[in-house]
Design a protein around this motif. Structure first.
Motif, PDB file in Angstrom:
ATOM      1  N   LEU A  55       0.826  -1.196   0.000  1.00  0.00           N
ATOM      2  CA  LEU A  55       0.000   0.000   0.000  1.00  0.00           C
ATOM      3  C   LEU A  55       0.867   1.255   0.000  1.00  0.00           C
ATOM      4  O   LEU A  55       2.061   1.204   0.262  1.00  0.00           O
ATOM      5  CB  LEU A  55      -0.910   0.007   1.238  1.00  0.00           C
ATOM      6  CG  LEU A  55      -1.926  -1.134   1.355  1.00  0.00           C
ATOM      7  CD1 LEU A  55      -2.645  -1.057   2.708  1.00  0.00           C
ATOM      8  CD2 LEU A  55      -2.925  -1.104   0.210  1.00  0.00           C
ATOM      9  N   GLU A  59      -1.478   4.985   3.752  1.00  0.00           N
ATOM     10  CA  GLU A  59      -2.446   3.904   3.893  1.00  0.00           C
ATOM     11  C   GLU A  59      -1.816   2.714   4.621  1.00  0.00           C
ATOM     12  O   GLU A  59      -2.462   2.046   5.432  1.00  0.00           O
ATOM     13  CB  GLU A  59      -2.961   3.481   2.510  1.00  0.00           C
ATOM     14  CG  GLU A  59      -4.279   2.744   2.565  1.00  0.00           C
ATOM     15  CD  GLU A  59      -4.887   2.550   1.188  1.00  0.00           C
ATOM     16  OE1 GLU A  59      -6.099   2.363   1.106  1.00  0.00           O
ATOM     17  OE2 GLU A  59      -4.127   2.558   0.188  1.00  0.00           O
ATOM     18  N   LYS A  60      -0.542   2.476   4.368  1.00  0.00           N
ATOM     19  CA  LYS A  60       0.159   1.375   5.046  1.00  0.00           C
ATOM     20  C   LYS A  60       0.243   1.636   6.546  1.00  0.00           C
ATOM     21  O   LYS A  60      -0.017   0.731   7.358  1.00  0.00           O
ATOM     22  CB  LYS A  60       1.568   1.199   4.465  1.00  0.00           C
ATOM     23  CG  LYS A  60       2.338   0.049   5.119  1.00  0.00           C
ATOM     24  CD  LYS A  60       3.741  -0.070   4.571  1.00  0.00           C
ATOM     25  CE  LYS A  60       4.647   1.003   5.131  1.00  0.00           C
ATOM     26  NZ  LYS A  60       6.069   0.791   4.768  1.00  0.00           N
ATOM     27  N   MET A 129      -9.603  -0.897   2.552  1.00  0.00           N
ATOM     28  CA  MET A 129      -8.203  -0.661   2.215  1.00  0.00           C
ATOM     29  C   MET A 129      -7.575  -1.899   1.580  1.00  0.00           C
ATOM     30  O   MET A 129      -6.702  -1.785   0.706  1.00  0.00           O
ATOM     31  CB  MET A 129      -7.419  -0.264   3.464  1.00  0.00           C
ATOM     32  CG  MET A 129      -7.899   1.018   4.117  1.00  0.00           C
ATOM     33  SD  MET A 129      -7.146   1.280   5.752  1.00  0.00           S
ATOM     34  CE  MET A 129      -5.421   1.206   5.323  1.00  0.00           C
ATOM     35  N   THR A 131      -8.767  -3.915  -0.481  1.00  0.00           N
ATOM     36  CA  THR A 131      -9.087  -4.075  -1.904  1.00  0.00           C
ATOM     37  C   THR A 131      -8.043  -3.415  -2.799  1.00  0.00           C
ATOM     38  O   THR A 131      -8.016  -3.676  -4.006  1.00  0.00           O
ATOM     39  CB  THR A 131     -10.475  -3.484  -2.226  1.00  0.00           C
ATOM     40  OG1 THR A 131     -10.464  -2.063  -2.011  1.00  0.00           O
ATOM     41  CG2 THR A 131     -11.546  -4.114  -1.343  1.00  0.00           C
ATOM     42  N   HIS A 132      -7.192  -2.563  -2.222  1.00  0.00           N
ATOM     43  CA  HIS A 132      -6.129  -1.909  -2.991  1.00  0.00           C
ATOM     44  C   HIS A 132      -4.882  -2.777  -3.100  1.00  0.00           C
ATOM     45  O   HIS A 132      -3.921  -2.394  -3.772  1.00  0.00           O
ATOM     46  CB  HIS A 132      -5.756  -0.566  -2.348  1.00  0.00           C
ATOM     47  CG  HIS A 132      -6.909   0.373  -2.205  1.00  0.00           C
ATOM     48  ND1 HIS A 132      -6.936   1.414  -1.294  1.00  0.00           N
ATOM     49  CD2 HIS A 132      -8.095   0.437  -2.863  1.00  0.00           C
ATOM     50  CE1 HIS A 132      -8.070   2.064  -1.400  1.00  0.00           C
ATOM     51  NE2 HIS A 132      -8.793   1.489  -2.337  1.00  0.00           N
ATOM     52  N   ILE A 133      -4.881  -3.913  -2.417  1.00  0.00           N
ATOM     53  CA  ILE A 133      -3.726  -4.805  -2.446  1.00  0.00           C
ATOM     54  C   ILE A 133      -3.815  -5.711  -3.667  1.00  0.00           C
ATOM     55  O   ILE A 133      -4.828  -6.405  -3.856  1.00  0.00           O
ATOM     56  CB  ILE A 133      -3.676  -5.674  -1.169  1.00  0.00           C
ATOM     57  CG1 ILE A 133      -3.446  -4.780   0.059  1.00  0.00           C
ATOM     58  CG2 ILE A 133      -2.592  -6.735  -1.269  1.00  0.00           C
ATOM     59  CD1 ILE A 133      -3.511  -5.527   1.371  1.00  0.00           C
ATOM     60  N   TRP A 136      -5.049  -9.715  -3.509  1.00  0.00           N
ATOM     61  CA  TRP A 136      -5.458  -9.925  -2.121  1.00  0.00           C
ATOM     62  C   TRP A 136      -6.088 -11.315  -1.994  1.00  0.00           C
ATOM     63  O   TRP A 136      -7.106 -11.610  -2.619  1.00  0.00           O
ATOM     64  CB  TRP A 136      -6.440  -8.844  -1.717  1.00  0.00           C
ATOM     65  CG  TRP A 136      -7.053  -8.982  -0.357  1.00  0.00           C
ATOM     66  CD1 TRP A 136      -6.468  -9.461   0.765  1.00  0.00           C
ATOM     67  CD2 TRP A 136      -8.394  -8.618   0.009  1.00  0.00           C
ATOM     68  NE1 TRP A 136      -7.348  -9.426   1.820  1.00  0.00           N
ATOM     69  CE2 TRP A 136      -8.534  -8.916   1.386  1.00  0.00           C
ATOM     70  CE3 TRP A 136      -9.467  -8.066  -0.691  1.00  0.00           C
ATOM     71  CZ2 TRP A 136      -9.729  -8.681   2.072  1.00  0.00           C
ATOM     72  CZ3 TRP A 136     -10.648  -7.825  -0.012  1.00  0.00           C
ATOM     73  CH2 TRP A 136     -10.773  -8.140   1.356  1.00  0.00           C
ATOM     74  N   SER A 199     -14.555  -3.031  -5.463  1.00  0.00           N
ATOM     75  CA  SER A 199     -13.522  -2.053  -5.842  1.00  0.00           C
ATOM     76  C   SER A 199     -13.948  -0.619  -5.549  1.00  0.00           C
ATOM     77  O   SER A 199     -13.111   0.279  -5.479  1.00  0.00           O
ATOM     78  CB  SER A 199     -13.192  -2.198  -7.327  1.00  0.00           C
ATOM     79  OG  SER A 199     -14.304  -1.805  -8.126  1.00  0.00           O
ATOM     80  N   SER A 201     -15.658   1.135  -7.615  1.00  0.00           N
ATOM     81  CA  SER A 201     -15.633   1.831  -8.898  1.00  0.00           C
ATOM     82  C   SER A 201     -16.794   1.335  -9.749  1.00  0.00           C
ATOM     83  O   SER A 201     -16.798   0.179 -10.172  1.00  0.00           O
ATOM     84  CB  SER A 201     -14.300   1.574  -9.619  1.00  0.00           C
ATOM     85  OG  SER A 201     -14.289   2.166 -10.887  1.00  0.00           O
TER      86      SER A 201
END
Length: 273
Positions: A55, A59-60, A129, A131-133, A136, A199, A201
């Protein structure tokens, strides 16, 4: 362990904890086995902490703070029932002295409920958060319904046990969405809507379908009847926008609506609206 590796890291998550005196085991030492178990639980069901490294920096850092809070709260939930007990040659005894007495059962129960709620709210904050990985591992589980972020329980009016209730509702939602997909929305389009919800989006039309389907699923979980007219309205919307929903026209579900005109015959039954 990756998240909590010392008493100094643990202490900020233990409000009102007394200082450890010389010769006593630290809280970290006492909770070490439970911290190990809780981090393994987090890794199995949500994310391995190392994945947070992919991330962005801010965010991390937030993700690490949340996962530490989650792990400590879960570890305390595991440990509390035995923290005030000591094992003696004659059996178990209660920790007590002239200055500090054991808390009542009601206070212990309230503390455990608060710890579970703290853990579950942190999980709700963490999940979007994740979901940005990239890749995953747990995305397939949380993305299996239109309720990926542990919000189903509070939306149904529950104020506690968000994670355990999510696990209870998940199989029912999967089956429900499969039936709605087969009869109305199509499997391919439902999968697309679930990916969009996970996502965050989506187009205006996708958002409209997602919100309406979530409302229908919540109503069904409350025991309400299937809203046929609302579902037919959604099918009409989908059919009226073939360029936006090409999956539907190519699906077996679309074949169910090929010739929906009503031909009046003497043997036809009556319809009441």
């Amino acid at each position: 362990m990756y998240l909590i590796t010392s008493d100094e890291q643990l202490r900020p998550y233990l409000p009102n904890a007394l200082k450890t005196v010389a010769g006593e085991l630290s809280f970290f030492d006492k909770l070490s086995a439970d911290l190990h178990a809780s981090e393994a639980w987090l890794t199995t069901h949500f994310v391995a902490p190392q994945f947070l490294e992919s991330l962005g920096e801010e965010e991390k850092e937030l993700g690490l703070a949340l996962t530490r809070r989650i792990v400590v709260a879960d570890a305390l939930l595991r440990a509390i029932p035995q923290l005030d007990l000591v094992l003696t040659p004659n059996g178990f005894g209660i920790v007590s002295n002239q200055n500090v007495v054991p808390a009542s059962k009601e206070r212990i129960d309230r503390l455990m409920a608060t710890l579970e709620l703290t853990r579950d709210r942190a999980l709700q904050q963490l999940l979007p958060m994740l979901t940005h990985i990239p890749d995953w591992p747990q995305a397939s589980y949380f993305g299996a319904t239109l309720f990926p972020f542990m919000d189903i329980a509070p939306l149904l009016g529950h104020r506690d046990h968000f994670w355990s209730r999510h696990q209870d509702y998940q199989p029912r939602l999967v089956q429900m969405e499969q039936e709605l997909a087969d009869k109305f929305i199509s499997v391919a389009l439902y999968q697309r809507l679930r990916r969009a919800q996970l996502s965050g989006s989506y187009s205006i039309l996708e958002a409209d379908l997602i919100n309406r389907l979530r409302a229908i699923e919540l109503a069904l979980l409350r025991g309400e009847k299937l809203p046929i007219l609302e579902l037919h309205s959604m099918v009409t919307l989908i059919r009226s926008n073939p360029e936006d929903f090409p999956e539907w026209a190519a699906s077996s579900t679309a074949a169910l609506y090929t010739d929906q005109s009503f031909h009046n015959k003497k043997q036809s039954g009556g319809y009441w609206f």
